[in-house]
Design a protein around this motif. Structure first.
Motif, short mmCIF file in Angstrom:
data_model
loop_
_atom_site.label_atom_id
_atom_site.label_comp_id
_atom_site.label_asym_id
_atom_site.label_seq_id
_atom_site.Cartn_x
_atom_site.Cartn_y
_atom_site.Cartn_z
N PRO A 16 45.73 47.94 53.22
CA PRO A 16 44.84 47.25 52.28
C PRO A 16 45.11 47.69 50.85
CG PRO A 16 43.61 47.83 54.23
CD PRO A 16 44.99 48.43 54.40
N SER A 17 45.39 46.71 49.97
CA SER A 17 45.84 47.02 48.61
C SER A 17 45.74 45.77 47.76
CB SER A 17 47.28 47.54 48.61
OG SER A 17 48.13 46.62 49.26
N ASN A 18 45.96 45.95 46.46
CA ASN A 18 46.01 44.85 45.51
C ASN A 18 47.08 45.19 44.49
OD1 ASN A 18 45.55 42.82 43.62
ND2 ASN A 18 43.32 42.96 43.73
N LEU A 19 48.34 45.15 44.95
CA LEU A 19 49.46 45.61 44.14
C LEU A 19 49.64 44.81 42.87
CD1 LEU A 19 50.24 46.41 47.23
CD2 LEU A 19 52.55 46.53 46.36
N ASN A 20 49.37 43.51 42.95
CA ASN A 20 49.72 42.60 41.85
C ASN A 20 48.72 41.45 41.88
OD1 ASN A 20 52.47 40.31 41.27
ND2 ASN A 20 51.27 41.40 39.76
N ARG A 21 47.80 41.42 40.90
CA ARG A 21 46.71 40.46 40.98
C ARG A 21 46.88 39.31 40.00
NH1 ARG A 21 44.91 45.40 39.10
NH2 ARG A 21 43.92 45.48 37.05
N ASP A 22 46.21 38.20 40.32
CA ASP A 22 46.27 37.02 39.46
C ASP A 22 45.16 37.05 38.42
OD1 ASP A 22 43.92 36.25 40.74
OD2 ASP A 22 44.90 34.82 42.07
N ASP A 23 44.95 35.92 37.73
CA ASP A 23 43.98 35.90 36.65
C ASP A 23 42.54 36.02 37.12
OD1 ASP A 23 44.22 33.43 37.85
OD2 ASP A 23 43.74 32.30 36.05
N THR A 24 42.32 35.87 38.43
CA THR A 24 40.97 36.03 38.97
C THR A 24 40.73 37.42 39.54
OG1 THR A 24 41.48 35.30 41.24
CG2 THR A 24 41.01 33.58 39.60
N GLY A 25 41.76 38.25 39.54
CA GLY A 25 41.64 39.59 40.11
C GLY A 25 42.03 39.67 41.56
N ALA A 26 42.37 38.55 42.18
CA ALA A 26 42.76 38.54 43.60
C ALA A 26 44.25 38.83 43.74
CB ALA A 26 42.43 37.18 44.20
N PRO A 27 44.68 39.40 44.86
CA PRO A 27 46.11 39.59 45.08
C PRO A 27 46.86 38.27 45.01
CG PRO A 27 44.83 40.79 46.74
CD PRO A 27 43.87 39.92 45.99
N LYS A 28 48.02 38.28 44.40
CA LYS A 28 48.80 37.05 44.30
C LYS A 28 49.23 36.57 45.68
CE LYS A 28 50.45 37.61 39.57
NZ LYS A 28 51.61 37.72 38.67
N SER A 29 49.39 35.25 45.80
CA SER A 29 49.75 34.67 47.09
C SER A 29 50.70 33.51 46.88
CB SER A 29 48.49 34.21 47.84
OG SER A 29 47.81 33.21 47.09
N ALA A 30 51.26 33.01 47.96
CA ALA A 30 52.14 31.85 47.92
C ALA A 30 52.10 31.19 49.29
CB ALA A 30 53.57 32.26 47.57
N ALA A 38 51.02 36.81 51.45
CA ALA A 38 50.84 37.77 50.36
C ALA A 38 52.09 37.72 49.48
CB ALA A 38 50.64 39.17 50.92
N ARG A 39 51.92 37.94 48.18
CA ARG A 39 53.05 37.88 47.25
C ARG A 39 52.91 38.97 46.20
NH1 ARG A 39 53.84 35.16 42.21
NH2 ARG A 39 51.79 34.20 42.39
N VAL A 40 54.04 39.57 45.86
CA VAL A 40 54.12 40.50 44.74
C VAL A 40 55.20 39.96 43.81
CG1 VAL A 40 54.52 42.87 43.98
CG2 VAL A 40 53.46 42.44 46.21
N ASN A 220 43.35 36.72 52.06
CA ASN A 220 42.75 37.77 51.25
C ASN A 220 41.35 38.12 51.74
OD1 ASN A 220 45.00 37.96 49.61
ND2 ASN A 220 44.16 36.68 47.98
N GLU A 221 40.99 39.36 51.58
CA GLU A 221 39.66 39.84 51.95
C GLU A 221 38.98 40.42 50.71
OE1 GLU A 221 39.52 41.94 55.89
OE2 GLU A 221 41.71 41.94 55.61
N GLY A 243 29.78 46.09 43.11
CA GLY A 243 30.91 45.25 42.72
C GLY A 243 31.72 44.84 43.92
N THR A 244 32.73 44.03 43.68
CA THR A 244 33.64 43.61 44.74
C THR A 244 35.07 43.72 44.23
OG1 THR A 244 33.54 41.28 44.04
CG2 THR A 244 31.98 41.99 45.75
N VAL A 245 36.00 43.94 45.14
CA VAL A 245 37.42 43.96 44.82
C VAL A 245 38.17 43.27 45.96
CG1 VAL A 245 37.71 46.28 45.81
CG2 VAL A 245 39.40 45.39 44.19
#
Length: 408
Positions: A16-30, A38-40, A220-221, A243-245
């Motif tokens: 469980p991680s968030n190595l690289n997030r988008d403009d909403t704070g969520a992990p990037k995806s494709a 999952a995408r980095v 994503n979770e 908060g949430t992440v």
């Protein structure tokens, strides 16, 4: 020079991680193969690789560059280092003129005021003696090597008697441009340099890095967390904050292609005195293989502590063209065996020989494998198995040097 390509493939599992997030704070995806992955981003891993060069001392500082908008201040520091008698204000003026002589645009950033933001049109408070005017900055990130900065500093010191000549004198401008476009650092040669309004200042990147994607479907979770106020009494219940992440976990397929011939062309002759032409290229290749393999983007790392290393690394040296093996995972790994690494490794072990048979040049292609654990056992048959990362790096560097020494 013969074309030489180095392909680096890796399977790496992150918890469980968030190595690289988008403009909403969520992990990037494709979406790949019709399912979310999952995408980095490639940029995230390229920066992690560059930082690894410096943090782990893989290369001498003189072989690295700096990418910054604060290039005027950086150059001014070198100017005063060469001639401490030059006042700071004069050094900044000299640095600004020198950067402009290259053909790069600079501007003085707007002063940031303390406290609350002043209303539109309201008078700004006068600067105190302690508050200096901001130093000029380039209008965009500028990537310069340590040697380029040193050369520009010497040019600026030589023109200290007449700073305006740095912009008006054609000889000085030509020298500034020549200094900024020669003796490139390893990281500039690897990752390139682009300036939109000074195309002749651009450097073609020798490395292409793919976006890392999961070999399986990923959703994503979200983690809901609370923090308790340490000073609360027994009567004061509830959280001090909530908060949430967002996060995910994945087994990633990572890939990068390095054009060794392009790297050699950009680096040119030996970066150090009295060294063979192949030495700086070999050092750069070894540093890249090491840095790309072992580095890790640090997004939210204090929250998740996702310190992992690849389960498997495959390195191929070829003279045809780069080949990614991502198509082995177009159909997502299902994880029916309770995990993803074993099936991902089995997929690669079957796919690589197949595509090499159809499109590769087996006589001119060299392959090395570094792997961990029984889940990756089938990958051992793909090439020469290295027992450790240093052994892999040394073998690859030696093979590259031997290829470079062959006549074209």
């Amino acid at each position: 020079m013969n074309r030489i390509f180095l392909d680096v493939h890796a399977l790496q599992t992150v918890p469980p991680s968030n190595l690289n997030r988008d403009d909403t704070g969520a992990p990037k995806s494709a979406v790949y193969g019709g399912v979310p992955r999952a995408r980095v981003s490639s940029q995230a891993w390229k920066r992690a690789t560059r930082e690894y060069f410096r943090d782990e001392h893989l290369l001498d500082p003189s072989e690295l560059g700096v990418r910054t908008k604060k290039v005027v201040e950086l150059l001014a520091e070198r100017i005063t280092g060469l001639d401490p008698a030059i006042p700071e204000a004069t050094a900044l003026q000299l640095a600004d003129r020198t950067i402009q002589a290259i053909g790069l645009k600079t501007e003085v950033p707007q002063r940031k005021t303390r406290g609350t933001k002043a209303a539109k049109g309201a008078a700004q408070p006068a600067a105190t003696e302690e508050e200096k005017d901001p130093a000029p900055q380039s209008k965009y990130l500028v990537f310069l090597s340590a040697r380029q900065l040193d050369g520009l500093a010497r040019l600026a010191v030589g023109g200290a008697a007449d700073p305006s000549a740095l912009l008006s004198d054609k000889k000085s401008k030509d020298e500034a441009k020549q200094l900024a476009d020669s003796r490139h650092s390893v990281d500039i040669a690897l990752f390139g340099r682009m300036v939109a309004d000074a195309a002749d200042f651009n450097v073609d990147a020798a490395v292409q890095v793919a976006h890392a994607i999961s070999v399986h479907r990923v959703e994503n979770e979200s983690d809901y967390y609370t923090a308790v106020d340490d000073e609360n009494t027994d009567e004061e219940t509830g959280a001090g904050m909530i908060g949430t992440v967002d996060f995910n976990s994945a087994t990633l397929y990572r890939y990068a292609a390095l054009g060794v011939h392009q790297l050699a062309t950009t680096l040119g002759d030996g970066l150090r005195e009295d060294e063979p032409r192949t030495d700086p290229v070999r050092r750069a290749v070894e540093a890249f293989v090491h840095g790309f393999t072992a580095s890790l983007p640090t997004g939210k790392i204090n929250t998740f502590g996702h310190h992992t290393l690849p389960d498997a690394v495959i390195v191929k040296l070829r003279t045809t063209r780069p080949v990614s093996f991502v198509s082995a995972f177009e159909e997502p790994v299902r994880g029916d065996q309770g995990g993803h690494v074993r099936e991902a490794s089995d997929r690669l072990a079957a796919y690589v020989p197949d595509i090499e048979r159809a499109y590769g040049d087996q006589d001119s292609t060299l392959t090395w494998v570094l792997r961990v654990g029984p889940n990756t056992r089938k990958l051992a048959d793909l090439g020469t198995e290295a027992e450790s990362l240093p052994e892999l790096i040394t073998a690859v560097g030696q093979a590259v040097a031997e290829h470079l020494e062959k006549p074209a």
